[in-house]
Scaffold this active site. Structure first.
Site, short mmCIF file in Angstrom:
data_model
loop_
_atom_site.label_atom_id
_atom_site.label_comp_id
_atom_site.label_asym_id
_atom_site.label_seq_id
_atom_site.Cartn_x
_atom_site.Cartn_y
_atom_site.Cartn_z
N ASP A 295 10.76 -14.62 0.89
CA ASP A 295 10.92 -13.25 0.41
C ASP A 295 12.19 -13.23 -0.43
O ASP A 295 13.30 -13.12 0.10
CB ASP A 295 11.00 -12.28 1.59
CG ASP A 295 11.26 -10.85 1.12
OD1 ASP A 295 11.47 -10.65 -0.08
OD2 ASP A 295 11.27 -9.95 1.99
N LYS B 296 12.70 -5.51 -6.69
CA LYS B 296 14.07 -5.04 -6.98
C LYS B 296 14.48 -5.30 -8.44
O LYS B 296 13.94 -4.67 -9.33
CB LYS B 296 15.04 -5.67 -5.99
CG LYS B 296 14.73 -5.21 -4.53
CD LYS B 296 15.93 -4.72 -3.80
CE LYS B 296 15.61 -4.44 -2.36
NZ LYS B 296 16.15 -3.22 -1.85
N TYR C 58 14.62 -8.25 6.81
CA TYR C 58 13.83 -7.07 6.44
C TYR C 58 12.90 -7.46 5.30
O TYR C 58 13.32 -8.12 4.35
CB TYR C 58 14.75 -5.92 6.00
CG TYR C 58 13.99 -4.69 5.54
CD1 TYR C 58 13.25 -3.95 6.46
CD2 TYR C 58 13.99 -4.29 4.21
CE1 TYR C 58 12.54 -2.82 6.05
CE2 TYR C 58 13.29 -3.16 3.80
CZ TYR C 58 12.56 -2.43 4.72
OH TYR C 58 11.85 -1.32 4.33
C1 LIG Z 1 14.27 -8.80 1.41
C2 LIG Z 1 13.48 -7.55 1.16
N1 LIG Z 1 12.15 -7.62 1.13
C3 LIG Z 1 11.39 -6.54 0.90
C4 LIG Z 1 11.96 -5.30 0.71
C5 LIG Z 1 11.10 -4.10 0.47
O1 LIG Z 1 11.21 -3.72 -0.86
P1 LIG Z 1 10.81 -2.23 -1.29
O2 LIG Z 1 11.87 -1.33 -0.75
O3 LIG Z 1 10.77 -2.31 -2.79
O4 LIG Z 1 9.48 -1.94 -0.71
C6 LIG Z 1 13.36 -5.18 0.75
C7 LIG Z 1 14.01 -3.88 0.55
O5 LIG Z 1 15.17 -3.69 0.74
C8 LIG Z 1 14.14 -6.33 0.99
O6 LIG Z 1 15.47 -6.28 1.07
#
Ligand SMILES: Cc1ncc(COP(=O)(O)O)c(C=O)c1O
Length: 463
Positions: A272, A300, A170
């Site tokens: 990511d 985060k 994700y």
């Molecule tokens: C690995 C990863 N990338 C990107 C995101 C997206 O982050 P946001 O919810 O701050 O947009 C998340 C959210 O859970 C994530 O787990």
């Protein structure tokens, strides 16, 4: 034949027990939270679905919180929880950390928004360079923005449209990455050539078609796509440790192999690290693995609990922004309030000493739960990565999303309920999420997690 029948009967009786346990625990859950129930019912008129983000809609009902302090959060019914949910992995600092509170309070009285750079932004960028090994950084407000910029950059620099994404990763809710996040077994397609399954409505098919799907821990699946679409792949984005399917660790050589493979085809690599960033170690999986991607996305926990994102890149990649080749923009990028909190997080909270403490708590949790699993004869194992950890209800290690699909979510949900009803708040959503230990947790918090797990394991185990 008799053995098969016996096993089938045992499975049926275990299923019935599990269903009964879940029903009992859900009833206790709801009974403990009448005020949450009242607010949830009343909110439906003005908050869509009665919550502020769709992932807050959880069974048996959303939990409305009142405040958080240290390692604990308190719901509107006055129940106290050891918080291992951590706001979906964003609370490595814990709650109301004195250093974050002081930084934010000091900045509030100096102005909270200018849309001009402030000196704290430079300190943050320098510290991120030191930790993650990439020289140049920009900021945003959410993980979604960071991964969106990364995908745009990979396309803009290479002039190619296709990207590769891992099934089960994700990366936020922009169109290009909302593909095969949690496809159902019916939709996922053959394991050797996964389908490109939109993860939401509202995403044009034309965009979904530009996102090719590979399998985690399988270099050949990436090589096949690069061969099938020569000179058309801009790059690949992945969570270097998968953390939206429990925790799935990369096998030795996998991340280095990806970098080599992509670069040999003129494509870029984005890690990511929105979830793994500061939580797996001071410089995330990038530092742990020694593999240098072209781009890193953070969010985060980076801001100590305020909304921030960062995107780091090699000199060549970020020169593309500096020269105006790609406009990385946002009214609130580098917001002074957020930069003050992020500086405090990096310089005062996520310190070497804090990581030493986190390691002690990590092993205390992992060893305690493994012991309880063995005592109860439960089919499960623990996977941890720094401050993050989860219980996988399967005998065999999970290597990729298809393995993950095969694990039993009912145990994860039952475990979540058991912990919740006994004062430990794990992230909801069963087997997909993992705990986050913060710098403010202590041994007693971890012991509570382990003791609750032991009660649960005895209830569902076969020992
Ligand atoms: C690995 C990863 N990338 C990107 C995101 C997206 O982050 P946001 O919810 O701050 O947009 C998340 C959210 O859970 C994530 O787990």
């Amino acid at each position: 034949m008799v053995a098969v029948q016996y096993r089938a009967e045992r499975t049926q009786s275990a299923d019935a027990d599990l269903a009964r346990i879940i029903a009992e625990q859900e009833e206790i859950f709801v009974r403990r939270q009448p005020e949450s129930a009242r607010l949830a019912a009343g909110a439906k008129g003005h908050l869509a679905g009665g919550v502020t983000s769709s992932w807050q809609i959880t069974a048996p009902q959303p939990v409305w919180l009142s405040y958080g302090r240290g390692s604990k959060v308190y719901d509107v019914d006055g129940n106290e929880y050891v918080d291992l949910h951590g706001g979906y992995g964003a609370a490595l600092a814990g709650h109301a950390h004195p250093a974050i509170a002081a930084a934010v309070s000091a900045q509030v009285s100096q102005g909270t928004h200018f849309a001009q750079p402030t000196p704290n932004a430079l300190v943050v960028a320098e510290e991120l360079s030191r930790r993650f090994g990439l020289p140049s950084w920009r900021f945003g407000n959410s993980g979604t923005e960071a991964t969106m910029d990364a995908v745009h950059l990979m396309r803009s620099i290479t002039g190619r449209d296709l990207i590769i994404k891992i099934e089960g990763c994700y990366h936020g809710h922009h169109d290009s990455v909302q593909v095969s996040v949690m496809p159902s077994p019916d939709d996922a397609g053959p394991a050797e050539k996964p389908n490109q399954v939109p993860s939401s409505t509202g995403i044009p098919r034309a965009i979904t078609d530009l996102t090719l799907i590979a399998t985690f821990n399988d270099l050949d699946s990436v090589a096949r796509l690069l061969d099938e679409y020569p000179d058309q792949v801009a790059g690949m984005i992945l969570e270097p440790i998968m953390m939206n399917a429990g925790i799935i660790l990369p096998e030795p050589g996998y991340l280095a192999g990806l970098a080599e493979l992509l670069h040999s085809h003129g494509a870029l690599l984005t890690f990511d690290e929105v979830k793994t960033g500061l939580t797996t170690g001071p410089g995330g999986v990038t530092q742990l693995s020694g593999v240098q991607p072209d781009l890193i996305c953070l969010a985060k926990s980076l801001g100590g609990g305020v909304p921030v994102a960062a995107i780091g890149g090699t000199a060549a990649v970020m020169q593309h922004i500096a020269s105006g080749g790609y406009e990385q923009v946002g009214t609130f990028n580098g917001n002074p309030l957020v930069m003050a909190a992020t500086r405090a997080m990096l310089c005062e909270v996520a310190t070497p000493e804090a990581y030493q403490r986190l390691e002690l708590l990590r092993s205390r949790a992992a060893e305690g739960i493994e012991r309880a699993i063995a005592d109860a004869g439960l089919t499960a194992h623990v996977v941890t990565a720094g401050a993050k950890g989860c219980v996988v209800f399967a005998a065999e290690p999970v290597r990729n999303f298809r393995d993950f699909l095969g694990t039993d979510d009912r145990y994860s949900h039952a475990h979540w309920l058991y912990q919740h009803n006994r004062g430990v708040f794990l992230p909801p959503w069963g087997k997909t999420e993992q705990w986050l230990i913060s710098v403010q947790h202590d041994e007693a918090d971890i012991d509570r997690l382990v003791e609750n797990f032991a009660v649960f394991a005895r209830a569902v185990g076969e020992g």
